[in-house]
Design a protein around this motif. Structure first.
Motif, PDB file in Angstrom:
ATOM      1  N   MET A 158      92.155  89.411  14.263  1.00  0.00           N
ATOM      2  CA  MET A 158      91.492  89.940  13.077  1.00  0.00           C
ATOM      3  C   MET A 158      91.973  91.374  12.917  1.00  0.00           C
ATOM      4  O   MET A 158      92.236  92.048  13.910  1.00  0.00           O
ATOM      5  N   VAL A 159      92.065  91.844  11.673  1.00  0.00           N
ATOM      6  CA  VAL A 159      92.492  93.214  11.461  1.00  0.00           C
ATOM      7  C   VAL A 159      91.537  93.890  10.488  1.00  0.00           C
ATOM      8  O   VAL A 159      91.101  93.308   9.498  1.00  0.00           O
ATOM      9  N   VAL A 160      91.202  95.136  10.814  1.00  0.00           N
ATOM     10  CA  VAL A 160      90.318  95.948   9.984  1.00  0.00           C
ATOM     11  C   VAL A 160      91.051  97.222   9.615  1.00  0.00           C
ATOM     12  O   VAL A 160      91.999  97.618  10.290  1.00  0.00           O
ATOM     13  N   GLY A 161      90.653  97.858   8.535  1.00  0.00           N
ATOM     14  CA  GLY A 161      91.240  99.151   8.215  1.00  0.00           C
ATOM     15  C   GLY A 161      91.605  99.343   6.757  1.00  0.00           C
ATOM     16  O   GLY A 161      92.751  99.131   6.359  1.00  0.00           O
ATOM     17  N   LEU A 162      90.606  99.705   5.934  1.00  0.00           N
ATOM     18  CA  LEU A 162      90.830 100.074   4.536  1.00  0.00           C
ATOM     19  C   LEU A 162      91.498  98.961   3.734  1.00  0.00           C
ATOM     20  O   LEU A 162      92.345  99.218   2.876  1.00  0.00           O
ATOM     21  N   ILE A 163      91.119  97.737   4.007  1.00  0.00           N
ATOM     22  CA  ILE A 163      91.644  96.597   3.253  1.00  0.00           C
ATOM     23  C   ILE A 163      90.554  96.148   2.284  1.00  0.00           C
ATOM     24  O   ILE A 163      89.563  95.539   2.681  1.00  0.00           O
TER      25      ILE A 163
ATOM     26  N   ILE B  29      98.718  89.953   3.903  1.00  0.00           N
ATOM     27  CA  ILE B  29      98.635  90.157   5.347  1.00  0.00           C
ATOM     28  C   ILE B  29      98.532  88.819   6.073  1.00  0.00           C
ATOM     29  O   ILE B  29      99.208  88.582   7.074  1.00  0.00           O
ATOM     30  N   VAL B  30      97.688  87.926   5.557  1.00  0.00           N
ATOM     31  CA  VAL B  30      97.545  86.614   6.179  1.00  0.00           C
ATOM     32  C   VAL B  30      98.799  85.774   5.948  1.00  0.00           C
ATOM     33  O   VAL B  30      99.311  85.125   6.866  1.00  0.00           O
ATOM     34  N   GLU B  31      99.322  85.801   4.735  1.00  0.00           N
ATOM     35  CA  GLU B  31     100.493  84.990   4.393  1.00  0.00           C
ATOM     36  C   GLU B  31     101.717  85.382   5.216  1.00  0.00           C
ATOM     37  O   GLU B  31     102.505  84.516   5.633  1.00  0.00           O
ATOM     38  N   SER B  32     101.875  86.680   5.500  1.00  0.00           N
ATOM     39  CA  SER B  32     103.041  87.166   6.234  1.00  0.00           C
ATOM     40  C   SER B  32     102.923  86.997   7.740  1.00  0.00           C
ATOM     41  O   SER B  32     103.877  87.267   8.474  1.00  0.00           O
TER      42      SER B  32
ATOM     43  N   GLN C 211     100.861  88.718   9.700  1.00  0.00           N
ATOM     44  CA  GLN C 211     100.473  89.946  10.396  1.00  0.00           C
ATOM     45  C   GLN C 211      99.116  89.803  11.068  1.00  0.00           C
ATOM     46  O   GLN C 211      98.851  90.437  12.081  1.00  0.00           O
ATOM     47  N   ALA C 212      98.258  88.992  10.488  1.00  0.00           N
ATOM     48  CA  ALA C 212      96.932  88.759  11.059  1.00  0.00           C
ATOM     49  C   ALA C 212      96.414  87.418  10.563  1.00  0.00           C
ATOM     50  O   ALA C 212      96.871  86.892   9.540  1.00  0.00           O
ATOM     51  N   ASP C 213      95.440  86.880  11.293  1.00  0.00           N
ATOM     52  CA  ASP C 213      94.832  85.607  10.910  1.00  0.00           C
ATOM     53  C   ASP C 213      93.571  85.793  10.078  1.00  0.00           C
ATOM     54  O   ASP C 213      93.198  84.905   9.316  1.00  0.00           O
ATOM     55  N   PHE C 214      92.908  86.947  10.246  1.00  0.00           N
ATOM     56  CA  PHE C 214      91.670  87.230   9.529  1.00  0.00           C
ATOM     57  C   PHE C 214      91.674  88.673   9.032  1.00  0.00           C
ATOM     58  O   PHE C 214      92.239  89.562   9.672  1.00  0.00           O
ATOM     59  N   ILE C 215      90.995  88.893   7.922  1.00  0.00           N
ATOM     60  CA  ILE C 215      90.804  90.222   7.360  1.00  0.00           C
ATOM     61  C   ILE C 215      89.349  90.627   7.569  1.00  0.00           C
ATOM     62  O   ILE C 215      88.432  89.931   7.108  1.00  0.00           O
ATOM     63  N   CYS C 216      89.129  91.727   8.266  1.00  0.00           N
ATOM     64  CA  CYS C 216      87.781  92.248   8.463  1.00  0.00           C
ATOM     65  C   CYS C 216      87.500  93.354   7.451  1.00  0.00           C
ATOM     66  O   CYS C 216      88.314  94.270   7.283  1.00  0.00           O
ATOM     67  N   MET C 217      86.355  93.281   6.820  1.00  0.00           N
ATOM     68  CA  MET C 217      85.958  94.275   5.828  1.00  0.00           C
ATOM     69  C   MET C 217      84.608  94.868   6.211  1.00  0.00           C
ATOM     70  O   MET C 217      83.682  94.136   6.556  1.00  0.00           O
ATOM     71  N   GLY C 218      84.513  96.195   6.149  1.00  0.00           N
ATOM     72  CA  GLY C 218      83.261  96.882   6.410  1.00  0.00           C
ATOM     73  C   GLY C 218      82.703  97.478   5.143  1.00  0.00           C
ATOM     74  O   GLY C 218      81.988  96.829   4.369  1.00  0.00           O
ATOM     75  N   ARG C 219      83.069  98.733   4.890  1.00  0.00           N
ATOM     76  CA  ARG C 219      82.565  99.400   3.692  1.00  0.00           C
ATOM     77  C   ARG C 219      83.037  98.717   2.411  1.00  0.00           C
ATOM     78  O   ARG C 219      82.330  98.730   1.396  1.00  0.00           O
ATOM     79  N   GLY C 220      84.227  98.088   2.458  1.00  0.00           N
ATOM     80  CA  GLY C 220      84.688  97.346   1.290  1.00  0.00           C
ATOM     81  C   GLY C 220      83.769  96.181   0.961  1.00  0.00           C
ATOM     82  O   GLY C 220      83.542  95.862  -0.218  1.00  0.00           O
ATOM     83  N   ALA C 221      83.222  95.544   1.998  1.00  0.00           N
ATOM     84  CA  ALA C 221      82.273  94.459   1.775  1.00  0.00           C
ATOM     85  C   ALA C 221      80.948  94.996   1.250  1.00  0.00           C
ATOM     86  O   ALA C 221      80.287  94.347   0.423  1.00  0.00           O
ATOM     87  N   MET C 222      80.547  96.161   1.722  1.00  0.00           N
ATOM     88  CA  MET C 222      79.322  96.766   1.194  1.00  0.00           C
ATOM     89  C   MET C 222      79.474  97.081  -0.296  1.00  0.00           C
ATOM     90  O   MET C 222      78.539  96.916  -1.084  1.00  0.00           O
TER      91      MET C 222
END
Length: 371
Positions: A298-303, A312-315, A317-328
């Protein structure tokens, strides 16, 4: 149109409906460590909004492990009952799997909430004694922690194991060991905070010992068919600190113990860090860990952009996208991303009247543009 972001993914006996994950986000509003109506709203909102996995905030395994007085714990029957109320709601009305991050703040405990400055508490504010691998404060003016003894380390394993068992009773689908952001497990990993001269300090193998022993006992207490991962701060961004190379090695060792994924983050250990903030700034590190340790990441960081997340998933680079403030900011991000990408999102039954295809008049301009 096929969208990798909305493809399912299996972790042991759990199938996640898509690759969008709500990161654990400390709320600093628990009451005696217990969840309340805010958590019901906060986590329930995301669970309804179409994410594949919603993570509960960093939840500490004992009171000493809290960051602030208002942080979450899962070490009492009251904590367990309050959290079960939230997770039962999310599973009844939401569409997301439910995950829990278990943690201990170590030397970064006994502080004010970030909104009040985040500095160490004074005795008049109810400060408590913090513990760490070594008696090294986080920064000037902070409490000097007491170095943990080996019997105390073993007792901590028992605290984590007890919280794992409580998490199973609550009904979580997945748990995560917090080994990042400068908290206790990360403190053992980094030579900047760990200067022990016993088998828990010095060499890389010794500095990894706490994390690996802890993961092993947690994994043994968690059902075999349920996934368990680890969040790593993969680099300290300070000379002489924990490195990406070491993170790759730790990821390999964790996988051998039954770790199902690595949640890639960074920093948080030292105030001198210089972090190269930019959208997706962890993706190269995530890709390297995914490839060299052969483990899902999983990758987090201003996504916060659906095209970037999908790429990111298609290439790979990661299997999952983690969202924090973006999800809020956008708790319906999966719905909106699916609409833009031509994919299918998950909707609770009571939310289906808002589907764009059921309101063609409102969305006819998009049909005209794409026609």
């Amino acid at each position: 149109m096929h969208s990798p972001l909305f493809s399912p993914f299996e972790l042991r006996g759990l199938t996640l409906k898509n690759r969008l994950v709500v990161s654990p986000m400390c709320q600093y509003i628990s009451e005696n460590g217990s969840a309340n109506d805010w958590h019901l709203y906060h986590l329930g909102n995301f669970s309804i909004g179409g994410f594949g996995l919603v993570m509960t905030e960093a939840t500490n395994v004992n009171a000493v492990g809290k960051i602030t007085h208002k942080c979450a714990t899962l070490c009492t029957d009251e904590n367990e009952a309050a959290l079960k109320r939230v997770i039962d709601f999310n599973k009844k009305f939401g569409v997301a799997a439910q995950g829990l991050q278990l943690a201990h703040a170590g030397r970064k405990g006994s502080t004010q909430p970030p909104a009040l400055g985040g500095q160490s508490l004074s005795s008049g504010e109810g400060a408590w004694e913090t513990v760490a691998p070594s008696a090294i404060p986080y920064a000037a003016g902070w409490h000097t922690p007491r170095a943990l003894t080996k019997p105390e380390i073993k007792a901590l394993y028992d605290d984590f194991t007890a919280s794992v068992r409580r998490a199973e009773r609550v009904g979580y689908d997945l748990i995560e060991m917090h080994a990042g952001h400068g908290y206790l497990t990360h403190q053992f990993l980094s030579p900047l905070s760990n200067q022990r001269d016993d088998e828990y300090g010095g060499s890389l193998n010794n500095r990894m010992r706490f994390a690996l022993e802890l993961f092993e006992v947690m994994r043994a207490a968690w059902p075999k068919d349920k996934p368990m991962g680890a969040r790593l701060s993969t680099c300290d961004w300070v000379d002489g600190g924990w490195t990406v190379d070491e993170s790759v090695e730790l990821a390999r060792e964790l996988k051998a113990l039954g770790c199902d994924y690595i949640d890639v983050s960074s920093g948080g250990l030292h105030p001198a860090q210089v972090v190269p903030l930019a959208p997706g700034y962890h993706t190269k590190i995530a890709q390297r860990i995914r490839k060299e340790a052969d483990i899902p990441v999983m990758v987090v960081g201003l996504i916060a952009d659906h095209d970037l997340a999908n790429r990111i998933v298609e290439s790979g680079q990661a299997d999952f996208i983690c969202m924090g403030r973006g999800a809020m900011w956008d708790p319906r991000f999966p719905w909106h991303a699916a609409e833009e990408l031509g994919a299918e999102a998950s909707y609770p039954a009571r939310s289906t009247p808002c589907l764009p295809k059921l309101r063609p008049q409102l969305f006819s301009h998009r049909q005209e543009v794409t026609a």
